[in-house]
Design a protein around this motif. Sequence first.
Motif, PDB file in Angstrom:
ATOM      1  N   ARG A   1      -2.610  -1.416 -11.458  1.00 47.43           N
ATOM      2  CA  ARG A   1      -1.179  -1.188 -11.298  1.00 47.43           C
ATOM      3  C   ARG A   1      -0.904  -0.960  -9.821  1.00 47.43           C
ATOM      4  O   ARG A   1      -1.769  -0.490  -9.075  1.00 47.43           O
ATOM      5  CB  ARG A   1      -0.721   0.044 -12.101  1.00 47.43           C
ATOM      6  CG  ARG A   1      -0.809  -0.098 -13.619  1.00 47.43           C
ATOM      7  CD  ARG A   1       0.190  -1.111 -14.168  1.00 47.43           C
ATOM      8  NE  ARG A   1       1.514  -0.945 -13.622  1.00 47.43           N
ATOM      9  CZ  ARG A   1       2.424  -0.047 -14.050  1.00 47.43           C
ATOM     10  NH1 ARG A   1       2.117   0.770 -15.038  1.00 47.43           N
ATOM     11  NH2 ARG A   1       3.626   0.013 -13.507  1.00 47.43           N
ATOM     12  N   GLY A   2       0.317  -1.252  -9.404  1.00 47.05           N
ATOM     13  CA  GLY A   2       0.669  -1.027  -8.011  1.00 47.05           C
ATOM     14  C   GLY A   2       2.164  -0.990  -7.822  1.00 47.05           C
ATOM     15  O   GLY A   2       2.911  -1.644  -8.552  1.00 47.05           O
ATOM     16  N   SER A   3       2.617  -0.210  -6.841  1.00 44.91           N
ATOM     17  CA  SER A   3       4.043  -0.180  -6.549  1.00 44.91           C
ATOM     18  C   SER A   3       4.273   0.375  -5.150  1.00 44.91           C
ATOM     19  O   SER A   3       3.353   0.860  -4.484  1.00 44.91           O
ATOM     20  CB  SER A   3       4.807   0.660  -7.582  1.00 44.91           C
ATOM     21  OG  SER A   3       6.205   0.402  -7.499  1.00 44.91           O
ATOM     22  N   LEU A   4       5.522   0.273  -4.737  1.00 44.73           N
ATOM     23  CA  LEU A   4       5.991   0.800  -3.467  1.00 44.73           C
ATOM     24  C   LEU A   4       7.498   0.953  -3.571  1.00 44.73           C
ATOM     25  O   LEU A   4       8.082   0.630  -4.611  1.00 44.73           O
ATOM     26  CB  LEU A   4       5.593  -0.110  -2.294  1.00 44.73           C
ATOM     27  CG  LEU A   4       6.349  -1.410  -2.060  1.00 44.73           C
ATOM     28  CD1 LEU A   4       5.807  -2.101  -0.821  1.00 44.73           C
ATOM     29  CD2 LEU A   4       6.318  -2.345  -3.231  1.00 44.73           C
ATOM     30  N   SER A   5       8.133   1.439  -2.526  1.00 44.62           N
ATOM     31  CA  SER A   5       9.593   1.562  -2.536  1.00 44.62           C
ATOM     32  C   SER A   5      10.183   0.180  -2.300  1.00 44.62           C
ATOM     33  O   SER A   5      10.370  -0.252  -1.166  1.00 44.62           O
ATOM     34  CB  SER A   5      10.047   2.548  -1.450  1.00 44.62           C
ATOM     35  OG  SER A   5      11.459   2.640  -1.426  1.00 44.62           O
ATOM     36  N   GLY A   6      10.492  -0.526  -3.389  1.00 46.66           N
ATOM     37  CA  GLY A   6      10.823  -1.937  -3.278  1.00 46.66           C
ATOM     38  C   GLY A   6      12.195  -2.208  -2.717  1.00 46.66           C
ATOM     39  O   GLY A   6      12.369  -3.103  -1.898  1.00 46.66           O
ATOM     40  N   THR A   7      13.193  -1.452  -3.130  1.00 43.72           N
ATOM     41  CA  THR A   7      14.570  -1.766  -2.760  1.00 43.72           C
ATOM     42  C   THR A   7      15.086  -0.856  -1.659  1.00 43.72           C
ATOM     43  O   THR A   7      15.678  -1.317  -0.686  1.00 43.72           O
ATOM     44  CB  THR A   7      15.495  -1.671  -3.989  1.00 43.72           C
ATOM     45  OG1 THR A   7      14.908  -2.395  -5.077  1.00 43.72           O
ATOM     46  CG2 THR A   7      16.861  -2.259  -3.695  1.00 43.72           C
ATOM     47  N   LEU A   8      14.858   0.438  -1.779  1.00 43.55           N
ATOM     48  CA  LEU A   8      15.268   1.353  -0.713  1.00 43.55           C
ATOM     49  C   LEU A   8      14.370   1.183   0.507  1.00 43.55           C
ATOM     50  O   LEU A   8      14.812   1.391   1.639  1.00 43.55           O
ATOM     51  CB  LEU A   8      15.224   2.796  -1.211  1.00 43.55           C
ATOM     52  CG  LEU A   8      15.789   3.864  -0.291  1.00 43.55           C
ATOM     53  CD1 LEU A   8      17.268   3.615   0.003  1.00 43.55           C
ATOM     54  CD2 LEU A   8      15.589   5.255  -0.871  1.00 43.55           C
ATOM     55  N   ALA A   9      13.123   0.789   0.288  1.00 45.06           N
ATOM     56  CA  ALA A   9      12.148   0.607   1.376  1.00 45.06           C
ATOM     57  C   ALA A   9      12.104   1.825   2.285  1.00 45.06           C
ATOM     58  O   ALA A   9      12.087   1.713   3.507  1.00 45.06           O
ATOM     59  CB  ALA A   9      12.460  -0.662   2.178  1.00 45.06           C
ATOM     60  N   THR A  10      12.075   2.994   1.679  1.00 47.05           N
ATOM     61  CA  THR A  10      12.031   4.220   2.454  1.00 47.05           C
ATOM     62  C   THR A  10      10.614   4.543   2.886  1.00 47.05           C
ATOM     63  O   THR A  10       9.642   4.182   2.219  1.00 47.05           O
ATOM     64  CB  THR A  10      12.589   5.390   1.619  1.00 47.05           C
ATOM     65  OG1 THR A  10      12.546   6.581   2.400  1.00 47.05           O
ATOM     66  CG2 THR A  10      11.790   5.614   0.342  1.00 47.05           C
ATOM     67  N   MET A  11      10.490   5.219   3.995  1.00 42.34           N
ATOM     68  CA  MET A  11       9.180   5.721   4.402  1.00 42.34           C
ATOM     69  C   MET A  11       8.841   6.958   3.577  1.00 42.34           C
ATOM     70  O   MET A  11       9.712   7.739   3.207  1.00 42.34           O
ATOM     71  CB  MET A  11       9.177   6.073   5.894  1.00 42.34           C
ATOM     72  CG  MET A  11       9.161   4.863   6.805  1.00 42.34           C
ATOM     73  SD  MET A  11       9.155   5.310   8.559  1.00 42.34           S
ATOM     74  CE  MET A  11       7.557   6.098   8.742  1.00 42.34           C
ATOM     75  N   GLY A  12       7.572   7.112   3.282  1.00 39.44           N
ATOM     76  CA  GLY A  12       7.096   8.362   2.746  1.00 39.44           C
ATOM     77  C   GLY A  12       6.671   8.451   1.303  1.00 39.44           C
ATOM     78  O   GLY A  12       6.103   9.465   0.916  1.00 39.44           O
ATOM     79  N   PRO A  13       6.871   7.449   0.443  1.00 37.63           N
ATOM     80  CA  PRO A  13       6.515   7.656  -0.959  1.00 37.63           C
ATOM     81  C   PRO A  13       5.061   7.364  -1.314  1.00 37.63           C
ATOM     82  O   PRO A  13       4.646   7.656  -2.437  1.00 37.63           O
ATOM     83  CB  PRO A  13       7.436   6.684  -1.697  1.00 37.63           C
ATOM     84  CG  PRO A  13       7.621   5.558  -0.745  1.00 37.63           C
ATOM     85  CD  PRO A  13       7.631   6.201   0.621  1.00 37.63           C
ATOM     86  N   GLY A  14       4.271   6.791  -0.403  1.00 35.15           N
ATOM     87  CA  GLY A  14       2.933   6.332  -0.764  1.00 35.15           C
ATOM     88  C   GLY A  14       2.075   7.417  -1.390  1.00 35.15           C
ATOM     89  O   GLY A  14       1.553   7.264  -2.497  1.00 35.15           O
ATOM     90  N   VAL A  15       1.911   8.550  -0.708  1.00 34.34           N
ATOM     91  CA  VAL A  15       1.062   9.630  -1.231  1.00 34.34           C
ATOM     92  C   VAL A  15       1.709  10.302  -2.440  1.00 34.34           C
ATOM     93  O   VAL A  15       1.052  10.475  -3.476  1.00 34.34           O
ATOM     94  CB  VAL A  15       0.721  10.634  -0.116  1.00 34.34           C
ATOM     95  CG1 VAL A  15      -0.041  11.824  -0.680  1.00 34.34           C
ATOM     96  CG2 VAL A  15      -0.103   9.956   0.982  1.00 34.34           C
ATOM     97  N   PRO A  16       2.987  10.710  -2.391  1.00 36.65           N
ATOM     98  CA  PRO A  16       3.563  11.363  -3.580  1.00 36.65           C
ATOM     99  C   PRO A  16       3.651  10.467  -4.805  1.00 36.65           C
ATOM    100  O   PRO A  16       3.535  10.954  -5.930  1.00 36.65           O
ATOM    101  CB  PRO A  16       4.952  11.821  -3.112  1.00 36.65           C
ATOM    102  CG  PRO A  16       5.236  11.051  -1.877  1.00 36.65           C
ATOM    103  CD  PRO A  16       3.925  10.774  -1.245  1.00 36.65           C
ATOM    104  N   TYR A  17       3.854   9.157  -4.634  1.00 35.52           N
ATOM    105  CA  TYR A  17       3.800   8.258  -5.787  1.00 35.52           C
ATOM    106  C   TYR A  17       2.491   8.457  -6.556  1.00 35.52           C
ATOM    107  O   TYR A  17       2.474   8.522  -7.790  1.00 35.52           O
ATOM    108  CB  TYR A  17       3.853   6.802  -5.324  1.00 35.52           C
ATOM    109  CG  TYR A  17       5.220   6.155  -5.275  1.00 35.52           C
ATOM    110  CD1 TYR A  17       6.392   6.894  -5.301  1.00 35.52           C
ATOM    111  CD2 TYR A  17       5.331   4.765  -5.194  1.00 35.52           C
ATOM    112  CE1 TYR A  17       7.629   6.269  -5.236  1.00 35.52           C
ATOM    113  CE2 TYR A  17       6.557   4.140  -5.131  1.00 35.52           C
ATOM    114  CZ  TYR A  17       7.710   4.886  -5.146  1.00 35.52           C
ATOM    115  OH  TYR A  17       8.932   4.258  -5.092  1.00 35.52           O
TER     116      TYR A  17
END
Length: 594
Positions: free
Chosen positions: A405-421
Motif C-alpha cells: 500500500r502507498g499514499s501521499l498528500s495527493g491533492t493538497l500536496a502539503t508538506m509534512g504528512p509522510g511520518v504521521p501518515y
Amino acid sequence: MNVSDYILQRLRDWDVRHVFAYPGDGINGLLAAWGRADNQPAFIQSRHEEMSAFEAVGYAKFSGRPGVCAATSGPGAIHLLNGLYDAKLDHVPVVAIVGQTDRSAMGGSYQQEVDLMSLYKDVAGAYCEMVTVPEQLPNVLDRALRTAQALRTVTAMIVPADVQELEYSAPEHAFKMVPSSLGFVRSAPVPAQEELDEAARILNEGHKVAILIGQGARGAQDEVRRLADVLGAGVAKALLGKDALPDDLPYVTGAIGLLGTRPSYQMMRDCDTLLVIGSSFPYTQFLPEFGQARAVQIDIDPFMVGLRYPFDVILVGDAQQTLTRLLPKLRTKEHGPWRAKIEKDIGRWWEVMARRAEVDADPVNPEYVVHAADALLPEDVILASDSGSAANWYARHLRMRGSMRGSLSGTLATMGPGVPYLIGAKFAHPDRPCVAVVGDGAMQMNGMAELITVAKYWEEWDDPRFVVAVLNNQDLNQVTWEMRAMEGAPQFLPSQAIPDVAYADFARSIGLGGVRVEKPDGVEDAWRSALEADRPFVVDFLTDPAVPPIPPHASLDQIEAAALSVLKGDSDRGSMVKQGFKAKVQELLPRRHP
C-alpha cells in the motif's frame, strides 16, 4: 454518566479504536472521561494537533475506516485544519471532535474563543454541528461518523467545555427530539443498462484504448486486469491510485502527470479512446488532446464527474460493480501493435530508471537511494511519501507488488504528512512494516517531532519496522527546480537553503535506530539495516540537490531554462554541470534533446 462519558461510549459502540489527539483545557471533560474509560478508545498523543489530523488521515487511508481526531478549543482546533483539508481534498473519511469555550462566555471575546462554526464551515461543510444540550447526542456524533463515511469527507462535532460536564440525558420520545441509530450501511449506485451499452459501444470501437485509474479503482483490481486484457489496453495510474494495481504487470505504465512516467505520457498522447476509473486527476494537459479520443468515465461520486475531459459517457457507480456489469458487453481485442508498444515503452522506461539511478552525483544520487529500496521492500510494506522532490522518486522508482500500500498528500500536496501518515497506518496495521520517503524540509518542519511519537508508541506494535528515509540535500528542492524550470530563475538561497541536521543522531538520542549515509556504496546496506532493525529506524541519506526532478513532458525551453540557471552558478556544488547535465537530459528525453 456525563456527556463526555457518553461520547466515548458511543465511539466504542461505533468500534472506533483510536482517537489521534492533543490535550488542552477545552476538552478537559473528555480527558477525564478517558481516564474513567481505561483509555478506550485509545488516546494517541501526537506532538501537534496538525499531526493528529494527519495521523487520522493515514489511519483512514490505510484501514478503510474513518479516522477520528480531537483537539482543544481555539488554537487546537485551528491547528487541525491543514490535516483536515488534506482529508477533504483526498476524499478520506475523518471526524474531528473539538472543544469550545463555555456557553456562558460565547460572544464575549473570551480567551481562546474562536467562531468554530464559521472556521469549519468549508473543511467540514458536509456536516459540522455544535452540541449545546445533551439530548443532541447521540444524533450529532452518529451523523458525523455516518456522513464522513458516506461522502468520504471531513465532518466535525464541536462540544463546549461546560456541555462536556453535563449529566447525559438521552433524547426522548417527544416533539423536537431526534433519536439516532448505530451503523453505516454501504451502498453504491449502479449505472443504467442503456448507459453501460453506450459505454461498451465506444470502448468496442476503439483501436488504441488507454485506461487511467485512481484510488476509486482500488477495490476492482481483478476487474481492471480483465478489462485491460479484453481491450488490449495500457493502464496509467494517478498518484493516489499508485497501489490500485501492481506495477509488475507488463501493461501498467505507472504514474501520470508532473511526477509520472514517459510511457503514461506517450500512451495518452497517442490513444484514440480513454477510460477513466475512480480518479479526479486534475492535470488536463496530460490527458489526450480534446477531440483526439472518445472518453468514458466511471466514478462513484456524481459531484466529481465530467471535470477533467469532455467525456462521451459518464457512469456513476462503484468501480467493481460497474465493471462487473460492463465487462460482458465488451468484445475481446487482439493484442496488436498498440499493446506491444505500451509494453515495450514501459520495459524501456524501467531500464532508463535504472540507468538514471546509476548516474554519479555529489555525494549520493537521490534516485539511486529510492531505486535501491525497490527490490528490498517487503511485499506487505505500507509506503508514504512527503511532498517535494521525494514524491518524484516515490512515484517513478518504487514498483507496487503483492499487497503493498502507498499514499501521499495527493491533492493538497502539503508538506509534512509522510511520518504521521505511517503512525496512523501502524495503529491500523501494527503487524506490517512501514517506510516513509521524506525530504529534509518536511523532516525539519514536523517529521523530527513526530519521531518522538514513534518512540512513545512503537513497542505496542507487533512489527517494529518503521523506516524513515530522509533525502538530506539542504535545499527545498522541488521549489528550487520549479523556479529554474518555470521561471528561469536561479536558486534563491535565502528561501531555499536549509541547515544540515543530524537526523539519525536525533533518532538514536530518543531510543530509535539510525545511520547517516554519505557515499553511494553505503546505500543498500543502510536500507537492509533499517528493514531488519528491531526498532524504528532513520536513514539520513546525504543527497545531491542538483539531480533534476524534471517531468517526462518537459519542454526544451523549460529544460534549457533549468540548465542555464545552473550554468549561472547558482548551486554551491554545481555538480549537475560536473556530472553532465546534458547526459541526464538525454536519458530523460533521448529523441527530443539535441
